[in-house]
Design a protein around this motif. Structure first.
Motif, mmCIF file in Angstrom:
data_model
loop_
_atom_site.group_PDB
_atom_site.id
_atom_site.type_symbol
_atom_site.label_atom_id
_atom_site.label_comp_id
_atom_site.label_asym_id
_atom_site.label_seq_id
_atom_site.Cartn_x
_atom_site.Cartn_y
_atom_site.Cartn_z
ATOM 1 N N SER A 1 7.138 -0.945 0.707
ATOM 2 C CA SER A 1 5.829 -0.545 1.234
ATOM 3 C C SER A 1 4.753 -1.490 0.141
ATOM 4 N N PHE A 2 5.412 -1.566 -1.065
ATOM 5 C CA PHE A 2 4.362 -2.598 -2.040
ATOM 6 C C PHE A 2 4.446 -4.226 -1.822
ATOM 7 N N ALA A 3 6.032 -5.123 -1.303
ATOM 8 C CA ALA A 3 5.392 -6.252 -0.878
ATOM 9 C C ALA A 3 4.793 -6.239 0.800
ATOM 10 N N MET A 4 5.104 -4.675 1.195
ATOM 11 C CA MET A 4 4.266 -5.143 2.821
ATOM 12 C C MET A 4 2.057 -5.403 2.701
ATOM 13 N N GLY A 5 2.417 -4.422 1.790
ATOM 14 C CA GLY A 5 0.782 -4.160 1.247
ATOM 15 C C GLY A 5 0.497 -4.795 0.495
ATOM 16 N N LEU A 6 1.216 -6.423 -0.428
ATOM 17 C CA LEU A 6 1.071 -7.689 -0.486
ATOM 18 C C LEU A 6 0.208 -8.340 0.297
ATOM 19 N N PHE A 7 1.391 -8.277 1.452
ATOM 20 C CA PHE A 7 1.285 -9.605 2.749
ATOM 21 C C PHE A 7 0.091 -8.735 3.717
ATOM 22 N N ILE A 8 -0.258 -8.032 3.012
ATOM 23 C CA ILE A 8 -1.589 -7.322 4.096
ATOM 24 C C ILE A 8 -2.926 -8.039 3.708
ATOM 25 N N ASN A 9 -2.929 -7.411 1.726
ATOM 26 C CA ASN A 9 -3.889 -8.061 1.238
ATOM 27 C C ASN A 9 -4.330 -9.628 1.189
ATOM 28 N N PHE A 10 -3.098 -9.782 1.594
ATOM 29 C CA PHE A 10 -2.956 -11.815 1.297
ATOM 30 C C PHE A 10 -4.103 -11.806 2.701
ATOM 31 N N ILE A 11 -3.073 -11.441 4.295
ATOM 32 C CA ILE A 11 -3.914 -11.863 4.991
ATOM 33 C C ILE A 11 -5.408 -11.493 5.087
ATOM 34 N N TYR A 12 -5.338 -10.371 4.913
ATOM 35 C CA TYR A 12 -7.371 -9.606 4.329
ATOM 36 C C TYR A 12 -7.477 -10.531 3.813
ATOM 37 N N ARG A 13 -7.350 -11.197 3.006
ATOM 38 C CA ARG A 13 -8.070 -12.391 1.753
ATOM 39 C C ARG A 13 -8.317 -13.555 2.639
ATOM 40 N N LYS A 14 -7.481 -13.910 3.541
ATOM 41 C CA LYS A 14 -7.267 -15.522 4.381
ATOM 42 C C LYS A 14 -8.229 -15.140 5.287
ATOM 43 N N THR A 15 -8.083 -13.942 6.181
ATOM 44 C CA THR A 15 -9.470 -14.149 7.611
ATOM 45 C C THR A 15 -10.483 -13.418 7.002
ATOM 46 N N PHE A 16 -11.055 -13.122 5.664
ATOM 47 C CA PHE A 16 -12.512 -12.677 5.461
ATOM 48 C C PHE A 16 -13.645 -13.287 5.364
ATOM 49 N N ARG A 17 -13.849 -12.725 6.450
ATOM 50 C CA ARG A 17 -15.383 -13.661 6.348
ATOM 51 C C ARG A 17 -16.773 -12.666 6.495
ATOM 52 N N GLY A 18 -16.540 -12.093 5.633
ATOM 53 C CA GLY A 18 -17.474 -11.070 5.553
ATOM 54 C C GLY A 18 -19.203 -11.679 4.404
ATOM 55 N N VAL A 19 -19.392 -11.344 3.485
ATOM 56 C CA VAL A 19 -20.563 -12.357 2.249
ATOM 57 C C VAL A 19 -19.999 -11.651 1.022
ATOM 58 N N MET A 20 -19.458 -10.544 0.878
ATOM 59 C CA MET A 20 -18.906 -10.421 -0.433
ATOM 60 C C MET A 20 -17.503 -9.847 -0.870
ATOM 61 N N PHE A 21 -16.976 -10.405 -0.870
ATOM 62 C CA PHE A 21 -14.948 -10.589 -1.354
ATOM 63 C C PHE A 21 -15.103 -9.145 -1.801
ATOM 64 N N SER A 22 -14.181 -8.101 -1.566
ATOM 65 C CA SER A 22 -13.937 -6.849 -2.422
ATOM 66 C C SER A 22 -12.462 -6.634 -2.699
ATOM 67 N N LYS A 23 -12.288 -7.111 -4.151
ATOM 68 C CA LYS A 23 -11.363 -6.974 -4.627
ATOM 69 C C LYS A 23 -10.680 -5.897 -4.846
ATOM 70 N N THR A 24 -11.204 -4.996 -4.959
ATOM 71 C CA THR A 24 -11.097 -3.023 -4.760
ATOM 72 C C THR A 24 -10.088 -3.085 -3.681
ATOM 73 N N PHE A 25 -11.052 -3.733 -2.224
ATOM 74 C CA PHE A 25 -10.345 -3.168 -1.101
ATOM 75 C C PHE A 25 -9.005 -3.598 -0.396
ATOM 76 N N GLY A 26 -8.992 -4.587 -1.324
ATOM 77 C CA GLY A 26 -7.899 -5.749 -1.149
ATOM 78 C C GLY A 26 -6.245 -4.195 -2.402
ATOM 79 N N VAL A 27 -7.062 -4.527 -2.998
ATOM 80 C CA VAL A 27 -5.656 -3.129 -4.104
ATOM 81 C C VAL A 27 -5.907 -1.834 -3.242
ATOM 82 N N ALA A 28 -7.045 -1.650 -2.145
ATOM 83 C CA ALA A 28 -6.509 -0.165 -1.790
ATOM 84 C C ALA A 28 -5.939 -0.511 -0.649
#
Length: 223
Positions: A30-57
Motif C-alpha cells: 500500500s505504501f508503494a502504491m501510494g507512492l505511485f499514485i503520488n507520482f502520477i498526481y505530480r505529473k498530471t497536476f495542472r492547478g495553480v498551487m501544488f499541494s504537497k500535503t495532498f500528495g502525502v494524504a
C-alpha cells in the motif's frame, strides 16, 4: 440465552487469523502504491498551487484504507462497528480540482483491493489508470487559451486595439466590458497561434490604451 452466552458465542469469537508477514506485505504494498499514485498526481497536476500535503494524504489514505480492510476481514463484529463509526465521519474540505476526486477514490480503491488480498488487481489496475491519466490529463489543446485585459481611455482607442488584435491572434471573444467615467476595461479570451506575446507590447503602444495584460487561462482558473 443470557447476556453472557451471547459473548461466549462462536460467532462473536470468530476472528480470522493473519500472520505478521501478511500485514507487513499489505502495508508495504500500500505504501508503494501510494507512492505511485503520488507520482502520477505530480505529473498530471495542472492547478495553480501544488499541494504537497495532498500528495502525502493520498499515500496515507491508501495505507489507512488497507489497515481498515485488514481489520474488517478479520472480525465480523468489528466490521459492523466500523461501518457505524465511519458513517458519522464528515469531510468539510472543499475539492477545487475535479481530478483530485478521482485520485482520492483511486487511493481508497487500491487500499480496499490490497486489504482484500487482490494484489495483481491492485497493481495492474493502478498501472492502467496511471497510464490513462498521463495520456489524457496532461494533454493540452492546440490553441493555448489566454485572457487579455485592456484598459482604454475612450471608444476610439478600443476600436484601434480591436483592429490591431484581429491580425495577431487566431480568435478572440469578449468576456466582459466595463465602462466608467475613467475609461473602458475589456476582458477578452484569445487563442494564440504561437507562443509569441509581443503583440501585447504593440497594443500597449496604441494611443489611448492605458494598459494591456495577458493572463494564462484554462477555463477553470487563471495563473
Amino acid at each position: 440465552m443470557t447476556f453472557n452466552d451471547i459473548f461466549k458465542s462462536s460467532f462473536l469469537e470468530e476472528i480470522g487469523s493473519f500472520s505478521i508477514l501478511d500485514m507487513v506485505i499489505a502495508l508495504a504494498l500500500s505504501f508503494a502504491m501510494g507512492l505511485f499514485i503520488n507520482f502520477i498526481y505530480r505529473k498530471t497536476f495542472r492547478g495553480v498551487m501544488f499541494s504537497k500535503t495532498f500528495g502525502v494524504a493520498l499515500m496515507a489514505l491508501t495505507m489507512i484504507t488497507t489497515l481498515v480492510i485488514l481489520a474488517v476481514t478479520s472480525n465480523v463484529v468489528l466490521s459492523l462497528g466500523m461501518v457505524g463509526a465511519l458513517s458519522i465521519v464528515r469531510f468539510r474540505t472543499a475539492i477545487k480540482e475535479p481530478l483530485d476526486i478521482a485520485f482520492l477514490f483511486w487511493s481508497i480503491a487500491v487500499g480496499i483491493v490490497l486489504g482484500a488480498g487482490l494484489i495483481p488487481l491492485a497493481v495492474f489496475g493502478s498501472i492502467v489508470i496511471g497510464v490513462m491519466l498521463l495520456l489524457f490529463a496532461k494533454r493540452k489543446g492546440q490553441d493555448a487559451p489566454y485572457l487579455l485585459v485592456l484598459r482604454c481611455r475612450n471608444e476610439a482607442a478600443e476600436q484601434a486595439a480591436a483592429a490591431a488584435l484581429a491580425g495577431q491572434v487566431k480568435r478572440s471573444a469578449v468576456k466582459s466590458k466595463t465602462v466608467t467615467d475613467a475609461g473602458i476595461e475589456l476582458t477578452l479570451e484569445v487563442a494564440l497561434s504561437s507562443m509569441a506575446t509581443a503583440f501585447v507590447n504593440s497594443l500597449n503602444a496604441i494611443e489611448g490604451v492605458e494598459s494591456a495584460a495577458l493572463v494564462s487561462y484554462n477555463g477553470d482558473y487563471t495563473a
